[in-house]
Each structure stands twice: as structure tokens, then as C-alpha cells.
Design a protein around this motif. Structure first.
Motif, short mmCIF file in Angstrom:
data_model
loop_
_atom_site.label_atom_id
_atom_site.label_comp_id
_atom_site.label_asym_id
_atom_site.label_seq_id
_atom_site.Cartn_x
_atom_site.Cartn_y
_atom_site.Cartn_z
N VAL A 156 48.39 53.75 46.39
CA VAL A 156 47.63 52.92 45.57
C VAL A 156 46.45 52.13 46.24
O VAL A 156 45.16 52.07 45.73
N VAL A 157 46.55 51.78 47.39
CA VAL A 157 45.31 51.37 48.32
C VAL A 157 44.19 52.16 48.30
O VAL A 157 43.13 51.82 47.93
N TYR A 158 44.51 53.31 48.76
CA TYR A 158 43.33 54.26 48.77
C TYR A 158 42.81 54.84 47.31
O TYR A 158 41.71 55.21 47.32
N MET A 159 43.64 54.82 46.25
CA MET A 159 43.20 55.05 45.15
C MET A 159 42.35 54.15 44.54
O MET A 159 41.34 54.58 43.70
N LEU A 160 42.62 53.01 44.73
CA LEU A 160 41.66 51.93 44.34
C LEU A 160 40.35 51.82 45.29
O LEU A 160 39.11 51.47 44.64
N GLY A 195 50.55 39.73 47.01
CA GLY A 195 49.60 39.16 46.50
C GLY A 195 48.13 39.86 46.51
O GLY A 195 47.28 39.79 45.59
N SER A 196 47.98 40.65 47.68
CA SER A 196 46.51 41.33 48.08
C SER A 196 46.66 42.47 47.03
O SER A 196 45.42 42.79 46.30
N MET A 197 47.74 43.38 46.67
CA MET A 197 47.39 44.30 45.89
C MET A 197 47.34 43.93 44.42
O MET A 197 46.73 44.56 43.51
N LEU A 198 47.99 42.86 43.92
CA LEU A 198 47.82 42.51 42.74
C LEU A 198 46.29 42.01 42.38
O LEU A 198 45.80 42.27 41.25
N MET A 199 45.76 41.43 43.16
CA MET A 199 44.27 40.95 43.04
C MET A 199 43.26 42.12 43.18
O MET A 199 42.51 42.07 42.26
N ALA A 200 43.63 43.02 44.09
CA ALA A 200 42.99 44.34 44.21
C ALA A 200 42.85 44.97 42.70
O ALA A 200 42.00 45.51 42.29
N ALA A 201 44.14 45.05 42.20
CA ALA A 201 44.39 45.88 40.96
C ALA A 201 43.57 45.31 39.88
O ALA A 201 42.71 45.80 39.05
N ILE A 202 43.35 43.86 39.81
CA ILE A 202 42.87 42.93 38.51
C ILE A 202 41.33 43.19 38.90
O ILE A 202 40.57 43.42 37.92
N THR A 243 39.75 45.67 40.42
CA THR A 243 39.58 47.21 39.59
C THR A 243 39.39 47.16 38.33
O THR A 243 38.48 47.82 37.77
N LEU A 244 40.12 46.63 37.57
CA LEU A 244 40.11 46.68 35.98
C LEU A 244 38.73 45.96 35.51
O LEU A 244 37.95 46.40 34.47
N MET A 245 38.19 44.93 36.47
CA MET A 245 36.91 44.32 36.10
C MET A 245 35.89 44.92 36.44
O MET A 245 34.75 44.69 35.81
N SER A 246 35.92 46.03 37.16
CA SER A 246 34.67 46.64 37.93
C SER A 246 33.74 47.43 36.72
O SER A 246 32.71 47.12 37.01
N PRO A 247 34.26 47.94 35.73
CA PRO A 247 33.16 48.74 34.67
C PRO A 247 32.44 47.61 34.09
O PRO A 247 31.05 47.73 34.07
N VAL A 248 32.93 46.47 33.85
CA VAL A 248 32.18 45.41 33.23
C VAL A 248 31.28 44.76 34.25
O VAL A 248 30.01 44.56 34.00
N LEU A 293 43.67 53.36 37.20
CA LEU A 293 44.06 52.91 38.52
C LEU A 293 44.50 51.51 38.61
O LEU A 293 45.28 51.22 39.41
N GLY A 294 43.76 50.75 38.04
CA GLY A 294 44.03 49.26 38.02
C GLY A 294 45.44 48.97 37.57
O GLY A 294 46.28 48.21 37.87
#
Length: 510
Positions: A38-42, A134-141, A143-148, A229-230
Motif C-alpha cells: 500500500v505504501v508503494y501504491m500510494l 496513524g501514518s498510513m491512514l493520513m497518507a491514504a486521506i 491521496t484521496l485529496m490529490s485530484p482536487v 488507491l486511497g
């Protein structure tokens, strides 16, 4: 001789070794494997998305050195066949120039640079499970915000990528800190190799998936890469909460036999722990040649990895003329070989050490020489292939990437060999140094590869090869295979950089 003498055979006194499969430590390795994926997918999501986000600059028609210039339309017949059913993007949303694109690709590492050491220290004090969660949850969030963020401004995307980098920076030092408590010394190579092999599994998944979503995903294609991925990242966090524990004594499902085996085998190598507060011996750590050996190898290995991670889709597109969906599939091929070799290397390394065929030190040296020198040779060879040799280009890159997987049986696990109790902090510093490669490498590539010619890519790969060879040689000259004196636990001193392995209550605490 400058090198240490023979190392004592690793034994666990008067204790039956429970099987690795099935076991709780193996289940933790699988959880780490999925987390690394997941780390590398993000992390890699932008490498594929950028190909269909940014309008490519026009080729210089007067330049005779363009790739595949001897084939009709600059594309070889084999690639033309592969591309036959691969459509082009309907539109590109951004008109960033190559320099701006290089800054966007590097922005992840601006954040990644500053959280490595912090992540290792916090994990050593409070446990790796919470740090990773905590690190992975924030990274996923993020990532979800990246297109905007990207559609708002180029600096919005750069900021979001830097935040993802900052949150992810703590993951691998925290994971190493956990393995310093979970991995018996005689299984350290295979357990860490399984854990970090997930990084390449993530690449295998995201590259072809990204190519498909670019063309067929909703909301313009490329945003769907970040959305999917997020979401996967958020789901993994739920799995991690259930499967992981900071140390064997805290795990609700581990057997008493396995718990005793892990604790006793570690104490035989590192000494017994006192359960007192952490104290990092900074002077000894920063002046240890064995630590610097790991850092030199780490920097070189990550330079090669980051160069290929960020540049692989662009390299194959420029040299072979591949379209997006074909590009994603072929970009994943070298990572399949890389993934296999990481696991084979870990198993073989522990087997050869257990049979006393090789000492730990010579095993680590051999692994890094094959990994980095081999990668250097084949990456350079891939840029000198002529027209119609597309299969040979893929073969060279695949072999080079496969060999580089052996580095996980070298400096990566050597952090635990030499400084297990401080491995999270030491690896965090190494990752911080290697982050400079992640920042500089895409910038150098963007500056060199202006017209996207084969000659330009030859320069990029030769720079990479020089760094790979230098790092492997320095590692071999400086490395050690046994625990450093300052990293051995002392029952009297009571200062160790990890929570107590036994998890027992200290009756003398006030």
C-alpha cells in the motif's frame, strides 16, 4: 585484517524452534507485506498518473537522435503491434513543462525527508503499531485529496505529495523497530524480506492498473487512480489494527511457545532487556563504520530504486514508444522479477548462514555486490539497444531489477544485525539520507531528458550506475556482521531503545 573474525554460530539454547509457517510472526510479516504494498501504491500512483495528466512537449522533428528513429513513425513493429489496441488519452489537463513536472515528481520526498528519524524514535518509545497506523491512514486521506489539489494549482499537488511523503516517512523505520522485537536473529533475513517485498508487489499492481484507469477511469481517468488507491489504504488500516501488536507479549493470539522462542533467541544475541526508558548512544552511532556502511549502501540502492520507480514509465515510453495501457503492463514486468528475488534472497541468505556456508558479513557483502553492480550493468546495457530490440530492452531492465532485489538481504537487514535495539532510528537516518536521491534523481532526469532521446537516457543510466557501484564498494569495505558493542542490551544500564520484549510489569517502578 580490517574485518572481524568468524562469527559465532547462531543458536537458541534449550528451546525448540517453532515452525515459521504457520506462526504469528509470519502472519505479522504478511501484514507488513500488504502494508508495504500500500505504501508503494500510494507513492507510485503519481508516476503513472503523470503520463496522462500532463500534455507532452512536442518532439524536435529535426533531431536525428530521437528514439527508434529507424522504425516507421519512430516506433518499432513489435511496439506498434503492442500499441494497436491501446488508445491515447482524450485530453491532458495540464501543460506543465519538464522542469515543473520534475518538481511535482520530487515533492513527495520534501516531506519524506523530515519524518524518518522522528518515526524511528517515536516507534521505539511507544511502539510501531500506532505509528504505522496513524501514518498510513493520513497518507491514504491525502491521496484521496490529490485530484482536487492538482486541479486547484500545481503547488496544491506538490503540497499534498509532500504531506503524503511526511506521513509515509515514519512507516519503514517503525516497521524496522517492530522487527527488532519480533524477528529471531536466525530468521531476520526472511521475515524482513517478506515484509519489504510488498513494495514491489505494490508496483506490480499499480503500474498496469494505473494505465487502465488513465484510459477508462471516471472523472477524466487519472483522478480515479488516487481515489481507488486511497480507499485501499483506508481498508488496510483496518486489517493492521486487528493483526498487529508492538511486541510478542502484547499479541492476543500468539502461542506461549512462540513467544518464548522469540524472546530467548533475541536475548541470546542482544542481551536481556531491562524495560527501562530509551537512550540513544548518538556519538557511538554516528561514528560507527558499520552504520555508515549501511547508509552508503542504502543511499545507492535507493537512488537506483527511485530512478526506476519515477522514470520507468517515461523511459519505456520514450525509448520504445509505448502507449499508456501497454506501458503500464510492461513497466510492471521488472517488478515481478524484483519481488521474486527479494523473497528468494531472504530465504537463501538465512539458509546459507544457518548451514555456516557463509558468515553474516560475507553474506551481506555478496548480496550487495550482486544486487547493485548487477543492476548498474544491465541498466546501462538497456540504453544501448538498437532498433527492433525492444524485447532485449525489457530483458535487460528486468534482469537488472531482479538482481537488485538482493539488496534486501544486505544493508536492509544489516541494520538489525549491527544495531537491533536502535534499528528504527538508524534506518530512519539512512532513509533520510537516501531521500536526497529521491529529490535529486527526478530533477537530474528532467534536466537531462529534454528531447526524450536515447542518448539522454544513456546519460541518466550511467549516472545511476556510478552511484550504485560506489555505494556497494563502500558497504563492502566498512560493513560488519555482528551487533555493535554500544547496541548490546545491558541489564544493569537499563537503557534500551525498545519497549520491554517480555512485556512484564516492573515491580520496582514507582
Amino acid at each position: 585484517s580490517n574485518f572481524p573474525g568468524p562469527e559465532p554460530k547462531m543458536t537458541v539454547p534449550e528451546l525448540t524452534r517453532p515452525p515459521l509457517v504457520p506462526s504469528t510472526r509470519f502472519a505479522l510479516a504478511i501484514a507488513c507485506f500488504l502494508g508495504s504494498a500500500v505504501v508503494y501504491m500510494l507513492r507510485t500512483s503519481l508516476s503513472m498518473a503523470i503520463v496522462c495528466m500532463v500534455n507532452p512537449p512536442p518532439k524536435n522533428e529535426s533531431d536525428d537522435s530521437t528514439t527508434n528513429a529507424c522504425a516507421p513513425n519512430g516506433v518499432s513493429p513489435a511496439v506498434d503491434l503492442l500499441n494497436a489496441t491501446a488508445p491515447e488519452p482524450t485530453r491532458y489537463e495540464f501543460d506543465w513543462d519538464p522542469i515543473e513536472t520534475g518538481y511535482v515528481m520530487s515533492s513527495f520526498f520534501y516531506g519524506y525527508l523530515f519524518s524518518q528519524v522522528l518515526g524511528g524514535i517515536i516507534a521505539a518509545k511507544f511502539g510501531g503499531k500506532r505509528v504505522i497506523l496513524g501514518s498510513m491512514l493520513m497518507a491514504a486521506i491525502f491521496t484521496l485529496m490529490s485530484p482536487v489539489a492538482a486541479r486547484t494549482h500545481i503547488f496544491g499537488l506538490m503540497s499534498m505529495r509532500a504531506l503524503i511523503g511526511f506521513t509515509q516517512g515514519a512507516v519503514f523505520p517503525a516497521m524496522h523497530s517492530m522487527w527488532s522485537q519480533w524477528a529471531p536473529p536466525q530468521e531476520s533475513s526472511v521475515l524482513t524480506s517478506i515484509s519489504y517485498a510488498g513494495t514491489q508487489f505494490g508496483n506490480i499492481i499499480v503500474l498496469p492498473l494505473g494505465g487502465f484507469l488513465c484510459m477508462h477511469g471516471p472523472d477524466g481517468g487519472w483522478p480515479s487512480i488516487f481515489y481507488l488507491l486511497g480507499l485501499i489504504g483506508v481498508l488496510w488500516c483496518a486489517v493492521w489494527m486487528w493483526m498487529a501488536a508492538d511486541r510478542p507479549a502484547n499479541h492476543p493470539r500468539i502461542s506461549a511457545e512462540e513467544r518464548a522462542y522469540i524472546i530467548t533467541s533475541q536475548e541470546a544475541t542482544m542481551g536481556k532487556t531491562s524495560g527501562k526508558a530509551v537512550s540513544t548512544p548518538w556519538k557511538q552511532l554516528l561514528t560507527s563504520r558499520a552504520v555508515w556502511a549501511c547508509w552508503f549502501g542504502h543511499f545507492a540502492g535507493d537512488w537506483g530504486a527511485y530512478t526506476m520507480l519515477v522514470c520507468m514509465p517515461s523511459f519505456l515510453g520514450d525509448v520504445l514508444g509505448l502507449k499508456l495501457e501497454t506501458l503500464g503492463l510492461l513497466s510492471a514486468v521488472p517488478y515481478v522479477a524484483y519481488f521474486i528475488m527479494i523473497n528468494v534472497g531472504g530465504i537463501l541468505s538465512d539458509f546459507l548462514r544457518a548451514k555456516n556456508v557463509m558468515s553474516t558479513l560475507n553474506m551481506r557483502r555478496t548480496a550487495i555486490l550482486i544486487a547493485l553492480v548487477g543492476q548498474a550493468i544491465f541498466l546501462v546495457l538497456s540504453t544501448f539497444c538498437g532498433c527492433g530490440q525492444d524485447g532485449l530492452v525489457i530483458f535487460y531492465i528486468t534482469v537488472g531489477m531482479a538482481l537488485s532485489g538482493l539488496q534486501f538481504s544486505s544493508y536492509v537487514v544489516n541494520y538489525i544485525d549491527i544495531a537491533s535495539t536502535h534499528s528504527g532510528t538508524v534506518m530512519g537516518i539512512g532513509n533520510t539520507m537516501s531521500c536526497l536521491g529521491g529529490i535529486v534523481s527526478p530533477m537530474i532526469t528532467s534536466a537531462v531528458v529534454q528531447q526524450k532521446t536515447q542518448a539522454e537516457w544513456q546519460v541518466v543510466m550511467m549516472i545511476t550506475a556510478a552511484i550504485l557501484i560506489a555505494g556497494s564498494v563502500l558497504f563492502c569495505l566498512l560493513a560488519k556482521g555482528e551487533t555493535e558493542p554500544w547496541a548490546i542490551n545491558s541489564e544493569d544500564a537499563g537503557e534500551v531503545e525498545m519497549a520491554p520484549l517480555r512485556g512484564e510489569k516492573d515491580d520496582e517502578k514507582q
